[in-house]
Enzyme design. Structure first.
Site, PDB file in Angstrom:
ATOM      1  CG  LEU A  61      -2.474  -2.344  -4.167  1.00  0.00           C
ATOM      2  CD1 LEU A  61      -2.044  -1.593  -5.396  1.00  0.00           C
ATOM      3  CD2 LEU A  61      -3.080  -1.400  -3.140  1.00  0.00           C
ATOM      4  CG  ASP A  62       1.111  -3.188  -3.725  1.00  0.00           C
ATOM      5  OD1 ASP A  62       1.274  -2.742  -4.865  1.00  0.00           O
ATOM      6  OD2 ASP A  62       0.997  -2.466  -2.726  1.00  0.00           O
ATOM      7  CD  GLU A  63      -1.312  -9.578  -1.985  1.00  0.00           C
ATOM      8  OE1 GLU A  63      -0.611 -10.584  -2.156  1.00  0.00           O
ATOM      9  OE2 GLU A  63      -1.498  -9.057  -0.880  1.00  0.00           O
ATOM     10  N   GLY A  75       0.798  -1.214   0.000  1.00  0.00           N
ATOM     11  CA  GLY A  75       0.000   0.000   0.000  1.00  0.00           C
ATOM     12  C   GLY A  75       0.830   1.261   0.000  1.00  0.00           C
TER      13      GLY A  75
END
EC number: 3.5.1.10
Lengths: 284, 284, 284, 284
Positions: free
Chosen positions: D228-230, D202
């Site tokens: 997100l960011d995964e 995040g």
């Protein structure tokens, strides 16, 4: 004799079209299962392959078929095959006064993490006897006092003879070995050198590192050949230092690097993952 | 003249009891605020201190008081004080054919991250002119063709003269500099060497690294003195490689290390954080 | 009582102009020699200083003078001074089943490299008793079987009581501690966590790391407070992995990182180099 | 159509005995020369192989023979083959305000080191237009002001459409992308995240890292999927920090890591070296 379990096939020789195909074909026809296969072709055209496989087979028959099923363009006589069961190696460890690498190996050995059996420890001092005896391993004190280098090495060789070690590990053995000694164990002596070779060859590398004002120190595990600190490098690692580190501080910090690098190199060697090609180590 | 804003006091000399006390006392009495203070005493008893502070003061008066307020045991004449405003440095960059370090410096400069103003770029080839001109910086092509080394360096010095650079940055300038050239910028030339010094001194370090079969390559930023690749080391960094890296691959990977190490070293130098002590760099 | 040898003065409190000057002045007037001095001011304006010095002095008198010789602007009551002789700490080590961190500590202790005396090892399993007894250290097996968490911890506390440890080292103790236990040793419990915190908090971090497909694993040594894996971080280190590493391979590789990070963190703690500021560790 | 030069064969599917043998056999019979071969079998039994080879062949015929010459035990339909000529990829780069990753890509592109052609740069700010225009690349300013997220992304997609990029590189594009956008480029969007994922997912990771007091910071290049960011991690790297680093200092230091990690990841992706397997990236 039919053998089962895991095995490692090591192959090296001049590269030619179809090598992987022919070798994996032999394994396929013998109904053997490849678990891991890795190969490398050097810029000068030399082919190296390490194949880990499992299954039951006749050792002699498999090797014979491997040697005779090569592509037409390949000269059979130039290709080397080695077929090893996956098992622990027998080793002797040589030390002088420092305990950190030896301690590391002993703890790993005690908990079956070394991929080797330590048959004995040999030292030119008796300082580390108490440590070794905690682990129930024979310790042989072979002093160099009053002996020529040759006499001393002969005494060590006699001591070692009964163990028939597959590898000799120099875990901070601080005397230079003669060509005669080295030739008893060709490509089977592993040394840990307390610098990031080829920087600081020879004695007192941390003192040299301090004087030169380097910002990083390191350690190098390598095979021993006839040139001091010049054998094929198996593994290296480093650690940042700064101007506040004295030569003694560097030596202290360096010990952590040395013992881990030595352990990592031995793991590779004992798992038959290292080929020697001239002065370079190919790790597959 | 009263000056304000941030300042850096650099002090070095033989250690004696009370040095920190006396110096911080002078700053306290002048009502100056220490933002950061760092000091180091070498094993041979030399004291180094870097003090970053802010406030308004009379430069000459402060320096005079510093020099005269030392502990009784201290020989005033042996202590050096330097008092610098915290500001960007003026530099000239020298290059040959490779763009990676220069590109790094230009991008940082364009976005005000270099802690320096690049006044000009000088090169013995005109290859990098298009890159430099993108950034609106003077590029001087001073070919070495048909010139002796001395003539070539004289031409460079003439070219540089109008810029009066505080530092000269060798961002992959691939010619050896004479003592005469170096002496124009004592401890003010920073070079990036494409190896983990002192390993692989001299030409073609990646080729040497490949031949030696090292498992780690590196780069070294250092001050230039009269011995090739022997000046005080400011910063070093490394990168793991393996047998699959050709000498060319190592060179490619090494470039990433070189440019970052050079930038980090310059940041230290341009912020007055580096003392030179014999052949060692003290970074405070 | 007059004391000699090396001492460490630790000071922390709100920053104010002249702090270094006043404190170093007290040491100067007592004719004490500063060997090493390091200080830090946090962005929020908190001042930390660690001063290593040598000489003979009256402990109570020195502390009193330090507390009363502060700059006028400083509120005496907000500043903390601690004055420690430089000496080994007394510790108890807690473990569960894994040997690698314990083995590392035992070897260091056996060769006087730990900066601490291991008074005893406490475990909720008896698996590591043979290893500990090799080194002649008391081993206490306090099983958690059939006990509530509170009962188990009470039993451990009773076992530890006779040793009065200054620090408790969790060398892979795999049970969560209650606030009650932690409060017995405020800021005096050091844990090694087998991940690069705050990634992979909680159980089975290597399994989590494998599932997430990370390319680097790590370990974290930290003080234990009431939030699991949330205390101030003292030291961290990492190691590259790739897709070929199973979760078990990562665990094996990670052990080398864990034991070295724990040792490095303990060296800092036992040498009084770590201040705690909220949830951050300041290492001077 | 007969093609020559270097080619890359990518194969993935359920493992079965003889896969390597059958595939290398097809290449052998077509008289194609394997330059480099690497394969991997996951713990769950999935087989991945990347074969770099050279020679002249009929594309359709080769693919057909590969698909029909598998071992009997293999279900043809479950195996995927991709056959790519070794060539540069066409990409579009998206940025917001930060220049460091973009600058790195531009310099590499200008000197033909990117293994890709940058067709255009798209940004939601016009801040980096001057930098991009130095390199003669189209810059599209597509502001998000006054637009819903969907409208903004539609505008970007319209802008990109004419370029038909094979990959979209998020070189510090600081807005979250919707599933709709991501689905236009499945497994073809590469992002650089400014933390060592999964730590500090995040916003504001350096601020989070400072608050947590970590001793190492990092950066992660990954494919973008709907979380997100995964997405699958391609490359990560780290850098040591200490308590003296403010969040801003960490951000500054982190930029050097971010840009190098992004470049390294792109090199792997653009050379067809990355397989995606669930949430993991297999790099051969």
């Amino acid at each position: 004799m039919a053998v089962t379990d895991k095995h490692i096939l090591l192959m090296d020789g001049p590269d030619s079209k179809g090598l992987i195909y022919h070798v994996t074909g032999v394994l396929f026809r013998h109904n053997l299962n490849i678990i891991h296969n890795d190969e490398y072709v050097s810029p000068s055209g030399r082919f190296f392959m390490r194949t880990e496989f499992e299954g039951t087979f006749d050792n002699a028959a498999l090797l014979h078929e491997l040697q005779t099923t090569l592509p037409d363009s390949t000269s059979q006589s130039e290709i080397t095959f080695r077929l090893n069961p996956k098992r622990k190696k027998n080793i002797v460890v040589m030390v002088t006064k420092e305990h950190h690498c030896l301690g590391e190996l002993l703890i790993r050995y005690a908990f079956d993490e070394l991929d080797a059996d330590i048959l004995a420890v040999v030292s030119n001092y008796n300082l580390l006897q108490p440590l070794v005896s905690k682990f129930g391993i024979p310790f042989h004190y072979v002093s160099h006092e009053g002996k020529t280098r040759e006499e001393h090495e002969e005494a060590i060789l006699r001591t070692m003879a009964i163990y028939e070690p597959e590898y000799v590990v120099l875990a901070k053995y601080m005397r230079v070995l003669t060509a005669n000694f080295v030739n008893h164990f060709p490509n089977r002596i592993v040394n840990i050198h307390h610098s990031f070779l080829p920087a600081f060859i020879g004695a007192n590398p941390y003192r040299q590192a301090y004087e030169r004002g380097v910002k990083i120190i390191g350690a190098t595990a390598h095979f021993v050949n006839n040139d001091l600190d010049e054998g094929p490098i198996i593994a290296q690692n480093v650690k940042e230092v700064d101007h506040r580190h004295t030569a003694a501080d560097m030596a202290t910090e360096g010990k952590d690097v040395e013992k881990i690098v030595l352990s990592q190199a031995l793991k590779l060697v004992f798992n038959d993952r290292v080929f020697i090609s001239g002065n370079r180590a190919i790790v597959l």
